[in-house]
Design a protein around this motif. Structure first.
Motif, PDB file in Angstrom:
ATOM      1  N   LEU A 144       0.848  -1.194   0.000  1.00 33.08           N
ATOM      2  CA  LEU A 144       0.000   0.000   0.000  1.00 33.08           C
ATOM      3  C   LEU A 144       0.881   1.241   0.000  1.00 33.08           C
ATOM      4  CD1 LEU A 144      -2.564  -1.122   2.739  1.00 33.08           C
ATOM      5  CD2 LEU A 144      -2.718  -1.435   0.257  1.00 33.08           C
ATOM      6  N   TRP A 145       0.451   2.286  -0.734  1.00 36.12           N
ATOM      7  CA  TRP A 145       1.243   3.512  -0.887  1.00 36.12           C
ATOM      8  C   TRP A 145       0.339   4.726  -0.696  1.00 36.12           C
ATOM      9  CZ3 TRP A 145       5.809   5.428  -0.593  1.00 36.12           C
ATOM     10  CH2 TRP A 145       6.187   6.588  -1.269  1.00 36.12           C
ATOM     11  N   ASN A 146       0.710   5.622   0.222  1.00 34.74           N
ATOM     12  CA  ASN A 146      -0.095   6.828   0.459  1.00 34.74           C
ATOM     13  C   ASN A 146       0.570   8.086  -0.068  1.00 34.74           C
ATOM     14  OD1 ASN A 146       1.944   7.376   2.290  1.00 34.74           O
ATOM     15  ND2 ASN A 146       0.675   7.125   4.121  1.00 34.74           N
ATOM     16  N   GLY A 147       1.644   7.915  -0.803  1.00 37.36           N
ATOM     17  CA  GLY A 147       2.367   9.068  -1.342  1.00 37.36           C
ATOM     18  C   GLY A 147       3.654   9.356  -0.612  1.00 37.36           C
ATOM     19  N   THR A 148       3.772   8.842   0.616  1.00 35.52           N
ATOM     20  CA  THR A 148       5.000   9.046   1.398  1.00 35.52           C
ATOM     21  C   THR A 148       5.512   7.763   2.038  1.00 35.52           C
ATOM     22  OG1 THR A 148       3.687   9.661   3.345  1.00 35.52           O
ATOM     23  CG2 THR A 148       4.462  11.463   1.940  1.00 35.52           C
TER      24      THR A 148
ATOM     25  N   ALA B 221       5.283   3.338   2.355  1.00 37.40           N
ATOM     26  CA  ALA B 221       4.839   2.043   1.846  1.00 37.40           C
ATOM     27  C   ALA B 221       4.613   1.106   3.032  1.00 37.40           C
ATOM     28  CB  ALA B 221       5.876   1.444   0.908  1.00 37.40           C
ATOM     29  N   SER B 222       3.565   0.302   2.955  1.00 40.76           N
ATOM     30  CA  SER B 222       3.269  -0.667   4.008  1.00 40.76           C
ATOM     31  C   SER B 222       2.643  -1.906   3.383  1.00 40.76           C
ATOM     32  CB  SER B 222       2.319  -0.064   5.055  1.00 40.76           C
ATOM     33  OG  SER B 222       1.094   0.327   4.436  1.00 40.76           O
ATOM     34  N   LEU B 223       2.701  -3.025   4.106  1.00 39.92           N
ATOM     35  CA  LEU B 223       2.113  -4.263   3.613  1.00 39.92           C
ATOM     36  C   LEU B 223       0.631  -4.308   3.946  1.00 39.92           C
ATOM     37  CD1 LEU B 223       4.773  -6.984   4.524  1.00 39.92           C
ATOM     38  CD2 LEU B 223       4.181  -6.147   2.242  1.00 39.92           C
ATOM     39  N   ALA B 224      -0.162  -4.765   2.998  1.00 41.24           N
ATOM     40  CA  ALA B 224      -1.583  -4.974   3.252  1.00 41.24           C
ATOM     41  C   ALA B 224      -1.758  -6.185   4.156  1.00 41.24           C
ATOM     42  CB  ALA B 224      -2.323  -5.176   1.933  1.00 41.24           C
ATOM     43  N   GLY B 225      -2.857  -6.240   4.860  1.00 40.86           N
ATOM     44  CA  GLY B 225      -3.147  -7.376   5.715  1.00 40.86           C
ATOM     45  C   GLY B 225      -3.209  -8.668   4.914  1.00 40.86           C
ATOM     46  N   GLY B 226      -2.573  -9.698   5.423  1.00 36.86           N
ATOM     47  CA  GLY B 226      -2.572 -10.986   4.746  1.00 36.86           C
ATOM     48  C   GLY B 226      -1.513 -11.142   3.679  1.00 36.86           C
ATOM     49  N   SER B 227      -0.740 -10.088   3.421  1.00 41.32           N
ATOM     50  CA  SER B 227       0.303 -10.153   2.391  1.00 41.32           C
ATOM     51  C   SER B 227       1.503 -10.946   2.875  1.00 41.32           C
ATOM     52  CB  SER B 227       0.745  -8.743   2.008  1.00 41.32           C
ATOM     53  OG  SER B 227       1.883  -8.774   1.167  1.00 41.32           O
ATOM     54  N   ASP B 228       2.150 -11.655   1.948  1.00 40.52           N
ATOM     55  CA  ASP B 228       3.475 -12.193   2.242  1.00 40.52           C
ATOM     56  C   ASP B 228       4.459 -11.027   2.322  1.00 40.52           C
ATOM     57  OD1 ASP B 228       2.765 -14.982   2.140  1.00 40.52           O
ATOM     58  OD2 ASP B 228       2.628 -14.793  -0.031  1.00 40.52           O
ATOM     59  N   ASP B 229       5.492 -11.191   3.115  1.00 44.00           N
ATOM     60  CA  ASP B 229       6.489 -10.129   3.277  1.00 44.00           C
ATOM     61  C   ASP B 229       7.651 -10.381   2.313  1.00 44.00           C
ATOM     62  OD1 ASP B 229       8.315  -8.226   4.025  1.00 44.00           O
ATOM     63  OD2 ASP B 229       8.228  -8.687   6.171  1.00 44.00           O
ATOM     64  N   PRO B 230       7.815  -9.536   1.287  1.00 45.89           N
ATOM     65  CA  PRO B 230       8.915  -9.769   0.341  1.00 45.89           C
ATOM     66  C   PRO B 230      10.289  -9.652   0.976  1.00 45.89           C
ATOM     67  CG  PRO B 230       7.891  -7.628  -0.062  1.00 45.89           C
ATOM     68  CD  PRO B 230       7.023  -8.347   0.935  1.00 45.89           C
ATOM     69  N   LEU B 231      10.398  -8.886   2.056  1.00 48.42           N
ATOM     70  CA  LEU B 231      11.701  -8.653   2.670  1.00 48.42           C
ATOM     71  C   LEU B 231      12.208  -9.859   3.455  1.00 48.42           C
ATOM     72  CD1 LEU B 231      11.231  -4.967   3.894  1.00 48.42           C
ATOM     73  CD2 LEU B 231      12.039  -5.815   1.678  1.00 48.42           C
ATOM     74  N   THR B 232      11.338 -10.839   3.666  1.00 48.99           N
ATOM     75  CA  THR B 232      11.755 -12.067   4.354  1.00 48.99           C
ATOM     76  C   THR B 232      11.572 -13.283   3.449  1.00 48.99           C
ATOM     77  OG1 THR B 232       9.550 -12.376   5.327  1.00 48.99           O
ATOM     78  CG2 THR B 232      11.145 -11.098   6.595  1.00 48.99           C
ATOM     79  N   THR B 233      11.499 -13.045   2.135  1.00 46.99           N
ATOM     80  CA  THR B 233      11.238 -14.122   1.176  1.00 46.99           C
ATOM     81  C   THR B 233      12.407 -14.276   0.207  1.00 46.99           C
ATOM     82  OG1 THR B 233       8.846 -13.731   1.261  1.00 46.99           O
ATOM     83  CG2 THR B 233       9.693 -14.926  -0.656  1.00 46.99           C
ATOM     84  N   THR B 234      12.849 -15.506   0.000  1.00 47.16           N
ATOM     85  CA  THR B 234      13.837 -15.815  -1.023  1.00 47.16           C
ATOM     86  C   THR B 234      13.200 -16.775  -2.021  1.00 47.16           C
ATOM     87  OG1 THR B 234      15.729 -15.474   0.453  1.00 47.16           O
ATOM     88  CG2 THR B 234      16.097 -16.830  -1.510  1.00 47.16           C
TER      89      THR B 234
ATOM     90  N   SER C 127       1.739  -6.345  -6.086  1.00 43.29           N
ATOM     91  CA  SER C 127       0.859  -5.212  -6.373  1.00 43.29           C
ATOM     92  C   SER C 127       1.240  -4.010  -5.525  1.00 43.29           C
ATOM     93  CB  SER C 127      -0.605  -5.591  -6.124  1.00 43.29           C
ATOM     94  OG  SER C 127      -0.817  -5.915  -4.763  1.00 43.29           O
ATOM     95  N   LEU C 128       1.088  -2.841  -6.120  1.00 43.62           N
ATOM     96  CA  LEU C 128       1.297  -1.568  -5.431  1.00 43.62           C
ATOM     97  C   LEU C 128       0.017  -0.770  -5.604  1.00 43.62           C
ATOM     98  CD1 LEU C 128       3.304   0.345  -3.942  1.00 43.62           C
ATOM     99  CD2 LEU C 128       3.907   1.262  -6.194  1.00 43.62           C
ATOM    100  N   SER C 129      -0.674  -0.500  -4.493  1.00 44.05           N
ATOM    101  CA  SER C 129      -1.992   0.134  -4.555  1.00 44.05           C
ATOM    102  C   SER C 129      -2.000   1.436  -3.776  1.00 44.05           C
ATOM    103  CB  SER C 129      -3.059  -0.807  -3.985  1.00 44.05           C
ATOM    104  OG  SER C 129      -3.079  -2.035  -4.679  1.00 44.05           O
ATOM    105  N   ALA C 130      -2.608   2.456  -4.364  1.00 44.12           N
ATOM    106  CA  ALA C 130      -2.751   3.743  -3.688  1.00 44.12           C
ATOM    107  C   ALA C 130      -3.856   3.659  -2.644  1.00 44.12           C
ATOM    108  CB  ALA C 130      -3.075   4.835  -4.706  1.00 44.12           C
ATOM    109  N   THR C 131      -3.649   4.340  -1.537  1.00 41.48           N
ATOM    110  CA  THR C 131      -4.666   4.378  -0.483  1.00 41.48           C
ATOM    111  C   THR C 131      -5.332   5.748  -0.459  1.00 41.48           C
ATOM    112  OG1 THR C 131      -3.066   5.116   1.188  1.00 41.48           O
ATOM    113  CG2 THR C 131      -3.373   2.730   0.913  1.00 41.48           C
ATOM    114  N   GLY C 132      -6.510   5.813   0.160  1.00 38.53           N
ATOM    115  CA  GLY C 132      -7.179   7.086   0.375  1.00 38.53           C
ATOM    116  C   GLY C 132      -7.573   7.826  -0.874  1.00 38.53           C
TER     117      GLY C 132
END
Length: 206
Positions: free
Chosen positions: A31-35, A37-50, A60-65
């Protein structure tokens, strides 16, 4: 001799089925609000994935609000939408990229057997038109071959920037918060009622 061939074929089949059974499918939803980035609920975490060859993912990268991206200039952009990786290497994969405005698909791109070199996993150079408005990017990627592992290093696309920062001459982002016409109508009605109430109070006081 025939027994050896049969045994060899059985071992090969077992190895292939083992690899297929261990292939993983990931869903990275950012999720992206313009400033921020955060993970949506239920998402896998790419930073801990190989990831390895045979794995697949949706990123996916989705705008919020109510935020929106806009393409203000057409261009051939590299890479239009990819994940940044820790390991430099060569990978091939089948991919598709869709830009969505709500549920409406406003742009699609796909490629089979795409070759990604260096430290990105996703599209290479993609030509995009001007005048597009959308609130999410969705990349589907199936890793066919890889000479190394693939570990994402950022929630944001390669090289770890929002698309509007990477392609500022071509893509802009407008944060949400601009009221819809119906909201404006309610606000104006509210201001009118407040004004009428104040006038009535003044008349009573007089």
């Amino acid at each position: 001799m025939r027994m050896r061939l049969v045994c060899g074929a059985a071992i090969t089949a077992s190895l292939l089925s083992f690899g297929a059974a261990n292939a993983a499918a990931y869903n990275f939803s950012v999720l992206w609000n313009g400033t921020t980035a955060s993970l949506a609920g239920g998402s896998d975490d790419p930073l801990t994935t190989t990831m390895n060859a045979g794995d697949s993912f949706t990123y996916s990268l989705s705008a919020t609000g109510g935020g929106k991206w806009n393409t203000i200039l057409a261009g051939s952009l590299f890479p239009l939408f990819s994940m940044p990786l820790a390991e430099s290497g060569t990978r091939t994969g089948d991919l598709s990229l869709n830009l969505l405005n709500g549920v409406t698909n406003v742009f699609s791109y796909s490629e089979n057997g795409a070759s990604n070199s260096f430290v990105h996993l996703g599209t290479n150079t993609v030509s995009i038109a001007s005048g597009l408005m959308f609130d999410s990017w969705v990349l589907n990627y199936n890793i066919l071959t890889a000479d190394t592992t693939s570990t994402p290093t950022s929630l944001l696309p390669w090289p770890g920037n929002a698309p509007e920062a990477q392609f500022g001459d071509n893509i802009t982002f407008t944060a949400g918060g601009v009221p819809e016409p119906a909201t404006w109508a309610l606000m104006i009605s509210g201001f009118g009622l407040v004004g009428a109430t104040l006038r009535r109070r003044k008349a009573i006081a007089a």
